[in-house]
Motif scaffolding. Structure first.
Motif, PDB file in Angstrom:
ATOM      1  N   ALA A   1      -1.281   7.185  16.455  1.00  0.00           N
ATOM      2  CA  ALA A   1      -0.623   6.835  15.070  1.00  0.00           C
ATOM      3  C   ALA A   1      -0.842   8.071  14.331  1.00  0.00           C
ATOM      4  CB  ALA A   1      -1.485   5.816  14.399  1.00  0.00           C
ATOM      5  N   MET A   2       0.202   8.058  13.150  1.00  0.00           N
ATOM      6  CA  MET A   2       0.068   9.450  12.300  1.00  0.00           C
ATOM      7  C   MET A   2       0.356  10.401  12.915  1.00  0.00           C
ATOM      8  SD  MET A   2      -0.638   8.002   9.532  1.00  0.00           S
ATOM      9  CE  MET A   2      -1.089   9.380   8.290  1.00  0.00           C
TER      10      MET A   2
ATOM     11  N   ARG B   1      10.576  -5.207   9.275  1.00  0.00           N
ATOM     12  CA  ARG B   1      10.468  -6.745   8.943  1.00  0.00           C
ATOM     13  C   ARG B   1      11.990  -7.367   8.947  1.00  0.00           C
ATOM     14  NH1 ARG B   1       6.347  -4.252   7.165  1.00  0.00           N
ATOM     15  NH2 ARG B   1       4.321  -5.320   6.425  1.00  0.00           N
TER      16      ARG B   1
ATOM     17  N   ARG C   1       8.484   1.805  12.953  1.00  0.00           N
ATOM     18  CA  ARG C   1       6.908   1.509  12.869  1.00  0.00           C
ATOM     19  C   ARG C   1       6.041   2.313  13.356  1.00  0.00           C
ATOM     20  NH1 ARG C   1       5.962  -3.740  16.637  1.00  0.00           N
ATOM     21  NH2 ARG C   1       4.295  -4.083  14.992  1.00  0.00           N
TER      22      ARG C   1
ATOM     23  N   GLY D   1      -3.241   4.868   8.492  1.00  0.00           N
ATOM     24  CA  GLY D   1      -2.932   5.838   7.520  1.00  0.00           C
ATOM     25  C   GLY D   1      -4.197   6.176   6.616  1.00  0.00           C
TER      26      GLY D   1
ATOM     27  N   ALA E   1       0.769  -1.422   0.091  1.00  0.00           N
ATOM     28  CA  ALA E   1      -0.063   0.039   0.017  1.00  0.00           C
ATOM     29  C   ALA E   1       0.985   1.514   0.225  1.00  0.00           C
ATOM     30  CB  ALA E   1      -0.733  -0.039   1.161  1.00  0.00           C
ATOM     31  N   VAL E   2       0.623   2.180  -0.930  1.00  0.00           N
ATOM     32  CA  VAL E   2       1.329   3.360  -0.894  1.00  0.00           C
ATOM     33  C   VAL E   2       0.332   4.568  -1.338  1.00  0.00           C
ATOM     34  CG1 VAL E   2       3.409   2.221  -1.827  1.00  0.00           C
ATOM     35  CG2 VAL E   2       1.800   3.340  -3.588  1.00  0.00           C
ATOM     36  N   ASP E   3       0.964   5.737  -0.986  1.00  0.00           N
ATOM     37  CA  ASP E   3      -0.117   6.973  -1.230  1.00  0.00           C
ATOM     38  C   ASP E   3       0.284   7.475  -2.608  1.00  0.00           C
ATOM     39  OD1 ASP E   3      -1.242   7.141   1.279  1.00  0.00           O
ATOM     40  OD2 ASP E   3       0.598   8.108   1.884  1.00  0.00           O
TER      41      ASP E   3
ATOM     42  N   ARG F   1       9.716   0.221   6.270  1.00  0.00           N
ATOM     43  CA  ARG F   1       9.046  -1.314   6.005  1.00  0.00           C
ATOM     44  C   ARG F   1      10.094  -2.313   6.305  1.00  0.00           C
ATOM     45  NH1 ARG F   1       4.938  -3.868   3.143  1.00  0.00           N
ATOM     46  NH2 ARG F   1       5.474  -5.926   2.289  1.00  0.00           N
TER      47      ARG F   1
ATOM     48  N   GLY G   1       1.764   6.351   8.338  1.00  0.00           N
ATOM     49  CA  GLY G   1       1.089   4.998   8.326  1.00  0.00           C
ATOM     50  C   GLY G   1       1.813   4.197   7.422  1.00  0.00           C
ATOM     51  N   HIS G   2       1.073   3.015   7.129  1.00  0.00           N
ATOM     52  CA  HIS G   2       2.011   1.996   6.145  1.00  0.00           C
ATOM     53  C   HIS G   2       2.200   2.466   4.983  1.00  0.00           C
ATOM     54  CE1 HIS G   2       1.305  -1.870   8.714  1.00  0.00           C
ATOM     55  NE2 HIS G   2       0.362  -1.160   9.109  1.00  0.00           N
ATOM     56  N   GLN G   3       1.311   3.240   4.439  1.00  0.00           N
ATOM     57  CA  GLN G   3       1.863   3.736   3.005  1.00  0.00           C
ATOM     58  C   GLN G   3       3.225   4.630   2.959  1.00  0.00           C
ATOM     59  OE1 GLN G   3      -1.071   4.378   4.882  1.00  0.00           O
ATOM     60  NE2 GLN G   3      -2.847   4.433   3.510  1.00  0.00           N
ATOM     61  N   ILE G   4       3.330   5.277   4.043  1.00  0.00           N
ATOM     62  CA  ILE G   4       4.627   6.061   4.031  1.00  0.00           C
ATOM     63  C   ILE G   4       5.937   5.154   4.468  1.00  0.00           C
ATOM     64  CG2 ILE G   4       5.831   8.000   5.392  1.00  0.00           C
ATOM     65  CD1 ILE G   4       3.537   8.999   3.790  1.00  0.00           C
ATOM     66  N   ARG G   5       5.678   4.337   5.437  1.00  0.00           N
ATOM     67  CA  ARG G   5       6.778   3.612   5.872  1.00  0.00           C
ATOM     68  C   ARG G   5       7.159   2.600   4.507  1.00  0.00           C
ATOM     69  NH1 ARG G   5       3.309   2.774  10.451  1.00  0.00           N
ATOM     70  NH2 ARG G   5       2.929   0.706  10.173  1.00  0.00           N
ATOM     71  N   ASN G   6       6.167   2.200   3.776  1.00  0.00           N
ATOM     72  CA  ASN G   6       6.415   1.273   2.602  1.00  0.00           C
ATOM     73  C   ASN G   6       7.591   1.933   1.536  1.00  0.00           C
ATOM     74  OD1 ASN G   6       4.770  -0.845   3.680  1.00  0.00           O
ATOM     75  ND2 ASN G   6       3.113  -0.416   2.461  1.00  0.00           N
ATOM     76  N   VAL G   7       7.463   3.400   1.481  1.00  0.00           N
ATOM     77  CA  VAL G   7       8.191   4.011   0.863  1.00  0.00           C
ATOM     78  C   VAL G   7       9.410   4.852   1.329  1.00  0.00           C
ATOM     79  CG1 VAL G   7       8.091   5.677  -1.114  1.00  0.00           C
ATOM     80  CG2 VAL G   7       6.245   4.286  -0.735  1.00  0.00           C
TER      81      VAL G   7
ATOM     82  N   ALA H   1      14.660  10.068  -2.938  1.00  0.00           N
ATOM     83  CA  ALA H   1      14.674   8.738  -2.231  1.00  0.00           C
ATOM     84  C   ALA H   1      13.204   8.002  -2.404  1.00  0.00           C
ATOM     85  CB  ALA H   1      15.303   8.559  -0.956  1.00  0.00           C
ATOM     86  N   GLY H   2      12.643   8.082  -1.115  1.00  0.00           N
ATOM     87  CA  GLY H   2      11.199   7.750  -1.299  1.00  0.00           C
ATOM     88  C   GLY H   2      10.255   8.734  -1.748  1.00  0.00           C
TER      89      GLY H   2
END
Lengths: 164, 264
Positions: free
Chosen positions: B187-188, B79, B95, A133, A58-60, B75, B99-105, B29-30
């Protein structure tokens, strides 16, 4: 200003796009490709209405240049149900009455899809953390959380879609 | 906003682009922070140099000394099997970022270079005594993260330099780390305060070393100076109550934090 030729795989289909470097994936999805299920709101990564899957994560899409998506696989809300078993999630949202104005729901479904892929039987606390998020200003979240938990239970007994 | 987009295939090529375009260039970068800054018109780069085609920047090397490529995402930190034990503060810090969306990138290198006083992973890296490698047209140089961070949005990185990696020693046998964050929500949220701790015990359960870092309470994350901690055997107990006792030994907050607050 230079334009960039991109080959994007969106919902399993290849799209050749010619766009300016500064445009985001969200811009291209909504304006160029007419995929308006992905919503636009804060443009700062706070609200999550623009969430899509990028290589399964999931990404924005408002914080991602389209140019960063060259050669990568994108799934939007339009494509999520074509993954077969993920209709379970949409069905659970309907059954639980989790939708009010609906604006946040595409992002919620995408975040929940990525989350359930990794956590098939989550706890309520895990679901709430996973949706941190994604903001909803209508529901108070309880029914959304219920829906994701219900989808988790359902997909635990059925086979979740392997069309990925 | 409008800019040209560059995708160098090596660190040397990336740095050459930065040297050529100077202050008109920004590394990507991200992008989770850069795109927001561009939209808010805080920066207006004419050239964006994406780092995603540069090989090796997104790897975690944990054989002995730990080395993080600058493009390792939050992310990936969360992990990484190598960080589930004594280095768990890295997981705990990563962590709570967005949110996940930010941490994934979003990347650890971006988190450092943005130099937000509230960057959550930075206090953890400070207590791990991390060093950063920066590559410029004249080669690489390494410095301690503690020296790299100067103030809000300010680092020792030169305009034509790229932060390529972060390294720190493998955890000692009897050591542990922890990270806690307080925000207005769970969160956030940007930290109101966050704290990271590294603690090491000797064979007699004596505290052999401790480092503490506080984020979001000064112009940059603050770190206690390294100094020997005198403690009598078994003052460090596993019981919860004793953790609330006054610390023993010569560790004074007032004197051990570098006096940076007077600078601004």
């Amino acid at each position: 200003m230079s334009r960039i030729a991109l080959a994007l795989t969106i919902n399993g289909q290849r799209h050749d796009v010619l766009t300016e470097a500064h445009r985001t994936l969200l811009d291209v999805l909504r304006a160029d490709l007419g995929l308006t299920g992905t919503k636009e709101n804060c443009l700062e990564g706070e609200c999550g209405v623009c969430t899509v899957l990028l290589d399964g994560m999931a990404v924005d899409s408002c914080l991602l240049l389209a140019a960063q998506c060259q050669g990568r696989e994108i799934v939007t809300i339009e494509g999520v149900s074509s993954r077969g078993g993920d209709d379970v999630l949409a069905r659970a949202f309907i059954d639980c009455g989790a939708v009010q104005c609906g604006y946040c729901i595409p992002g919620m479904i995408i975040s929940a899809t990525a989350f359930l892929d990794e956590h098939p039987s989550p706890s309520e606390a895990e679901v709430r953390e996973a949706l941190a998020g994604n903001l909803c200003r209508c529901t108070g979240y309880q029914k959304i959380v219920d829906a994701v938990l219900a989808a988790g239970r359902t997909s635990g007994t059925e086979t979740r879609g392997d069309a990925r | 906003m409008s800019f040209d987009f560059h995708e160098p295939a090596s660190i040397a090529e990336a740095v050459a682009l930065a040297a050529r375009f100077g202050t008109e260039a920004r590394f990507l970068a991200g992008g989770t922070d850069l795109l927001v800054q561009i939209r808010r018109k805080r920066v207006a780069p004419r050239h964006v140099v994406s780092l995603h085609r540069v090989p090796g920047l997104d790897t975690i090397d944990a054989n002995g000394e730990i080395r993080l490529g600058a493009l390792v995402t939050h992310r990936a930190l969360e992990r990484a099997p190598a960080f589930q034990g004594a280095l768990r503060a890295l997981v705990e810090g990563a962590r709570v970022v967005g949110g996940h969306q930010i941490r994934n990138v979003g990347t650890v290198g971006g988190n450092i270079v943005n130099a937000s006083p509230a960057a959550d992973v930075v206090p953890v890296l400070l207590v791990l005594d991390a060093a950063v490698t920066c590559v410029g047209p004249n080669g690489a140089r390494e410095m301690k993260l503690d020296e790299f961070l100067l103030g809000p949005g300010e680092t020792a990185l030169r305009p034509d330099e790229l932060l390529t990696s972060i390294r720190f020693p493998a955890p000692a046998l009897r050591s542990a780390t922890g990270f806690l964050k307080a925000g207005r929500r769970r969160a956030m949220e940007i930290s109101v305060v966050c704290v990271a701790v590294w603690l090491s015990l000797d064979g007699d359960d004596r505290c052999a070393g401790v480092r503490i870092s506080l984020g979001a309470v000064g112009p940059r994350a603050l770190r206690s100076c390294d100094r020997p901690v005198e403690s009598s055997p078994r003052t460090v107990s596993r019981s919860r109550t004793s953790a609330h006792r006054q610390p023993t030994g010569g560790f004074s907050w007032k004197h051990s934090f570098r006096a940076r607050s007077g600078q601004r």
